[in-house]
Scaffold this motif. Sequence first.
Motif, PDB file in Angstrom:
ATOM      1  N   LEU A  25       0.825  -1.326  -0.468  1.00 19.27           N
ATOM      2  CA  LEU A  25      -0.084   0.329   0.264  1.00 19.27           C
ATOM      3  C   LEU A  25       0.831   1.050   0.010  1.00 19.27           C
ATOM      4  N   ASP A  26       0.223   2.480  -0.545  1.00 16.42           N
ATOM      5  CA  ASP A  26       0.830   3.661  -0.983  1.00 16.42           C
ATOM      6  C   ASP A  26      -0.082   4.131   0.183  1.00 16.42           C
ATOM      7  N   SER A  27       0.606   5.592   0.421  1.00 17.85           N
ATOM      8  CA  SER A  27       0.528   7.120   0.909  1.00 17.85           C
ATOM      9  C   SER A  27      -1.483   7.475   0.403  1.00 17.85           C
ATOM     10  N   HIS A  28      -1.192   7.464  -1.243  1.00 13.15           N
ATOM     11  CA  HIS A  28      -2.440   7.194  -1.436  1.00 13.15           C
ATOM     12  C   HIS A  28      -3.465   6.841  -1.654  1.00 13.15           C
ATOM     13  N   ALA A  29      -2.863   5.095  -1.641  1.00 12.94           N
ATOM     14  CA  ALA A  29      -4.809   4.071  -0.821  1.00 12.94           C
ATOM     15  C   ALA A  29      -4.966   4.438  -0.152  1.00 12.94           C
ATOM     16  N   VAL A  30      -4.217   4.551   1.006  1.00 13.56           N
ATOM     17  CA  VAL A  30      -4.829   4.263   2.535  1.00 13.56           C
ATOM     18  C   VAL A  30      -5.271   5.928   2.481  1.00 13.56           C
ATOM     19  N   LEU A  31      -4.942   6.669   2.395  1.00 11.76           N
ATOM     20  CA  LEU A  31      -5.884   8.274   2.691  1.00 11.76           C
ATOM     21  C   LEU A  31      -7.189   7.580   1.108  1.00 11.76           C
ATOM     22  N   SER A  32      -7.067   7.460   0.411  1.00 12.24           N
ATOM     23  CA  SER A  32      -8.357   7.505  -0.336  1.00 12.24           C
ATOM     24  C   SER A  32      -9.449   6.733   0.976  1.00 12.24           C
ATOM     25  N   LEU A  33      -9.193   5.606   1.028  1.00  7.83           N
ATOM     26  CA  LEU A  33      -9.919   5.110   1.752  1.00  7.83           C
ATOM     27  C   LEU A  33     -10.696   5.929   3.218  1.00  7.83           C
TER      28      LEU A  33
END
Length: 71
Positions: A25-33
């Motif tokens: 996971l990158d930060s973009h994936a986590v922040l999209s959640l």
Amino acid sequence: MVPPLLRSCSAHEEKSMKGKSAKLLDSHAVLSLVYDEPGSERVENLIRSAEKGELRLIISAINLGECYYSI
């Protein structure tokens, strides 16, 4: 308490995870959640699969720091 997906695996857990696929996971994936953006459903499904022990989720310390800073 550290959430189970963010802590290190014990030796026993590490053995049980061998041979399972892993997703990074990158930060973009986590922040999209976090912000319920497009793609958040996919990230949520990955987390549910990891909780069931079907795969491993990995995030680098740098990306985790980006999430912390952004939230």
